[in-house]
Motif scaffolding. Structure first.
Motif, short mmCIF file in Angstrom:
data_model
loop_
_atom_site.label_atom_id
_atom_site.label_comp_id
_atom_site.label_asym_id
_atom_site.label_seq_id
_atom_site.Cartn_x
_atom_site.Cartn_y
_atom_site.Cartn_z
N PRO A 172 0.98 -1.10 0.12
CA PRO A 172 -0.02 0.09 0.21
C PRO A 172 0.83 1.23 0.04
CG PRO A 172 -0.81 -1.61 1.57
CD PRO A 172 0.23 -2.23 0.93
N VAL A 173 0.34 2.24 -0.67
CA VAL A 173 1.26 3.45 -0.85
C VAL A 173 1.37 4.24 0.41
CG1 VAL A 173 0.94 3.74 -3.37
CG2 VAL A 173 -0.60 4.57 -1.80
N ILE A 174 2.42 5.00 0.67
CA ILE A 174 2.42 5.89 1.86
C ILE A 174 2.18 7.37 1.30
CG2 ILE A 174 3.69 7.05 3.57
CD1 ILE A 174 5.31 4.40 3.43
N CYS A 175 0.96 7.98 1.55
CA CYS A 175 0.44 9.41 1.05
C CYS A 175 0.22 10.10 2.19
CB CYS A 175 -0.44 9.14 -0.05
SG CYS A 175 -0.73 10.94 -0.68
N GLU A 213 3.58 11.03 12.81
CA GLU A 213 4.56 10.09 13.17
C GLU A 213 4.14 8.79 13.57
OE1 GLU A 213 7.48 10.23 16.96
OE2 GLU A 213 6.60 11.74 16.71
N LYS A 214 2.74 8.53 13.83
CA LYS A 214 2.36 7.47 14.01
C LYS A 214 0.98 7.24 13.18
CE LYS A 214 3.85 6.20 18.70
NZ LYS A 214 3.55 5.71 20.49
N THR A 215 0.87 5.85 12.72
CA THR A 215 -0.25 5.58 11.81
C THR A 215 -1.10 4.39 12.77
OG1 THR A 215 0.84 3.95 10.49
CG2 THR A 215 0.58 6.07 9.82
N THR A 216 -0.86 4.12 14.08
CA THR A 216 -1.51 3.24 14.61
C THR A 216 -2.57 3.80 15.67
OG1 THR A 216 0.43 3.06 16.20
CG2 THR A 216 0.39 1.48 14.27
N SER A 217 -2.46 5.23 15.84
CA SER A 217 -3.48 5.94 16.84
C SER A 217 -3.59 7.14 16.44
CB SER A 217 -2.59 5.77 18.14
OG SER A 217 -1.67 6.44 18.27
N GLY A 218 -4.68 7.60 16.95
CA GLY A 218 -4.90 9.01 16.75
C GLY A 218 -5.31 9.27 15.37
N LEU A 219 -5.12 10.61 14.84
CA LEU A 219 -5.40 11.13 13.43
C LEU A 219 -4.57 10.49 12.47
CD1 LEU A 219 -7.32 12.89 11.74
CD2 LEU A 219 -5.53 14.85 12.18
N GLY A 220 -3.32 10.18 13.04
CA GLY A 220 -2.35 9.30 11.87
C GLY A 220 -3.11 8.00 11.46
N LYS A 221 -3.86 7.38 12.37
CA LYS A 221 -4.40 6.14 12.20
C LYS A 221 -5.40 6.07 11.01
CE LYS A 221 -6.52 2.12 14.49
NZ LYS A 221 -6.93 1.51 15.88
N TRP A 222 -6.22 7.33 10.90
CA TRP A 222 -7.26 7.58 9.99
C TRP A 222 -6.59 7.88 8.70
CZ3 TRP A 222 -12.10 6.35 10.69
CH2 TRP A 222 -12.74 6.37 11.98
N MET A 223 -5.54 8.54 8.68
CA MET A 223 -4.77 9.17 7.32
C MET A 223 -4.13 7.52 7.05
SD MET A 223 -5.16 12.24 6.90
CE MET A 223 -6.71 11.88 7.84
N GLY A 224 -3.86 6.82 7.80
CA GLY A 224 -3.26 5.37 7.09
C GLY A 224 -4.55 4.68 6.57
N TYR A 225 -5.73 4.57 7.15
CA TYR A 225 -6.94 4.06 6.57
C TYR A 225 -7.16 4.79 5.05
CZ TYR A 225 -8.25 2.09 11.21
OH TYR A 225 -8.19 1.25 12.15
N ILE A 226 -6.77 5.99 5.00
CA ILE A 226 -7.03 6.53 3.77
C ILE A 226 -6.10 6.06 2.77
CG2 ILE A 226 -7.10 8.72 2.27
CD1 ILE A 226 -8.10 10.28 4.75
N ASP A 227 -4.88 5.90 3.20
CA ASP A 227 -3.91 5.43 2.30
C ASP A 227 -4.26 3.96 1.73
OD1 ASP A 227 -2.37 7.45 2.09
OD2 ASP A 227 -0.89 6.95 3.51
N LYS A 228 -4.56 3.23 2.97
CA LYS A 228 -4.87 1.43 2.73
C LYS A 228 -6.05 1.24 2.18
CE LYS A 228 -3.86 0.93 7.26
NZ LYS A 228 -3.65 0.10 8.70
N TRP A 229 -7.09 2.11 2.31
CA TRP A 229 -8.51 1.70 2.17
C TRP A 229 -9.21 2.34 0.94
CZ3 TRP A 229 -7.87 -2.85 3.49
CH2 TRP A 229 -7.53 -3.35 4.80
N LEU A 230 -8.64 3.48 0.70
CA LEU A 230 -9.12 4.19 -0.33
C LEU A 230 -8.13 4.47 -1.62
CD1 LEU A 230 -11.03 7.24 1.45
CD2 LEU A 230 -11.99 5.32 0.64
N LEU A 231 -6.77 5.04 -1.10
CA LEU A 231 -6.01 5.01 -2.13
C LEU A 231 -5.43 3.75 -2.96
CD1 LEU A 231 -3.65 7.89 -1.27
CD2 LEU A 231 -5.51 8.02 -2.71
N PHE A 232 -4.95 2.62 -1.88
CA PHE A 232 -4.42 1.49 -2.52
C PHE A 232 -5.31 0.68 -3.50
CE2 PHE A 232 -2.61 -2.81 -1.96
CZ PHE A 232 -1.32 -2.46 -2.66
N PRO A 233 -6.66 0.53 -3.04
CA PRO A 233 -7.60 0.02 -3.93
C PRO A 233 -7.67 0.47 -5.58
CG PRO A 233 -8.63 0.05 -1.95
CD PRO A 233 -7.40 0.79 -1.85
N VAL A 234 -7.75 1.74 -5.62
CA VAL A 234 -7.49 2.49 -7.07
C VAL A 234 -6.35 2.15 -7.51
CG1 VAL A 234 -7.44 4.78 -8.00
CG2 VAL A 234 -8.99 4.26 -6.09
#
Length: 376
Positions: free
Chosen positions: A40-43, A49-70
């Motif tokens: 999955p791409v990193i965007c 700093e972290k994508t396992t908690s807080g707002l960073g987790k939601w940004m990671g979700y965008i990368d994983k579940w919205l961008l990468f499928p495209v």
């Protein structure tokens, strides 16, 4: 023929899954199969700093579940090798099955702990948040639809079938493929071990028991403390916790049991240091309450160390019976098991059985099983 492996989002830093993916890639390549890894791409995630908690987790979700499928759809259009097979290396990425060719895509299920936790199973020891429940149900929805699936233990496969309403379909090929060692493990001499561990305050004149793993509740670290306290003067050795740092609750228990001078914590040891710990401890103690596989059991066996482990599956399945298994909450049984290893013949018998057991977990066998799954 080509195999494309779908790996994990890099910023989630799931090192064990990264090693597993690389192990598959190297194994397939040794068989002469063109293999590559798609990640999955990193965007948006790189902004935090972290994508396992807080707002960073939601940004990671965008990368994983919205961008990468495209991106997957785009890459599939460009993929000219029509004989390509796909394999999703981690069941937590099961939703990607919706975007990959149904009949030529497999997936590995490492455990269903988080899924069972989301459904309220207390024995999974994986409580889920509101969003976590939604995510895990979503993962199960797609995991259940997989036509080709490898579970890392029979125990995990059985649990998945219990959860899945679609598991019994005749079109599905769901099999057990045990994990192989993802790094080399073999006995080290005392001299080598002392050199590697000289900075950690381990007195090699004293026996010590070892636990390897995280601070999660299901790892049941406290049982080692209770075991040693129960033994009293019958065993005066040390306890070494390797992995994550001691959590506050465990520190309080150590103090309450007056074991401050008998506990060593080694945070994130290197691989060589871990091998040295396995090789030099009197016993590896693994009283886990919940696992999908249990790599440390065979790692300890490969280093010539007797194992005392939980009697809950999949630990007996993984140990091949070459360990002393007791209920994870039975302190006296753990204490008796440790004392029983003072018998030299019993100790050697368990060690020898462990060396025989680890032959089941070679990379060559695992790769062959995955090729069979994909009918290659």
């Amino acid at each position: 023929m080509k195999i494309i492996l779908i790996g994990n989002y890099p910023l989630d830093k799931q090192e064990s899954m990264k090693r597993f993916t690389v192990m598959l890639k190297e194994g397939f390549k040794k068989k002469g199969i063109d293999t590559e890894i798609w990640l999955p791409v990193i965007c948006f995630g790189q902004l935090f700093e972290k994508t396992t908690s807080g707002l960073g987790k939601w940004m990671g979700y965008i990368d994983k579940w919205l961008l990468f499928p495209v991106i997957l759809k785009f890459r599939l259009l460009k993929e000219t090798n029509r004989q390509a097979r796909f394999h999703i290396c981690d069941h937590s990425n099961a939703p990607y099955l919706a975007y990959l060719p149904k009949h030529s895509t497999g997936i590995t299920c490492h455990d269903v702990l988080a899924i069972r936790g989301a459904f309220g199973y207390a024995d999974a020891y994986c409580p889920a948040s509101g969003m976590g429940k939604v995510l895990q149900r979503w993962i199960l929805k797609y995991l259940s639809r997989a036509e080709l699936l490898a579970a890392v233990s029979q125990f995990t496969l059985n649990q998945l079938k219990e959860l899945s309403s679609e598991a019994s379909s005749d079109t599905k090929k769901w099999v057990v493929i045990h994990n192989a060692f993802n790094a080399p493990f073999s006995p080290l001499s005392k001299a080598e071990s002392m050199l590697l561990l000289k900075d950690f305050g381990i007195d090699f004149k004293e026996a010590f028991v070892l636990h390897v793993g995280s601070a999660l509740e299901r790892k049941n670290r406290k049982q080692l403390l209770l075991m040693v306290k129960h033994l009293g003067d019958a065993w005066r050795g040390m306890i070494c916790f390797a992995g994550e740092a001691l959590d506050p609750d465990l520190k309080h228990l150590i103090k309450d049991l007056s074991l401050e001078d008998r506990v060593i914590s080694i945070v994130n040891p290197s691989h060589k240091q871990l091998v040295a710990l396995y090789s030099s401890c009197q016993a590896f103690v693994f009283p886990s309450l919940s696992e999908g596989f249990g790599w440390p059991v065979i790692e300890a066996q490969a280093c010539g160390t007797p194992v005392i482990a939980s009697s809950l599956n999949p630990m007996p399945e993984v140990s091949g019976g070459a360990a002393i298994h007791v209920h994870p909450e039975d302190t006296s049984a753990f204490a008796e098991a440790l004392l029983s290893l003072q018998n030299k013949d019993k100790r050697l018998e368990i060690i020898d059985a462990g060396f025989q057991n680890i032959k089941r977990f070679g990379v060559e066998k695992m790769i062959g099983d995955y090729l069979d799954l994909h009918q290659l």
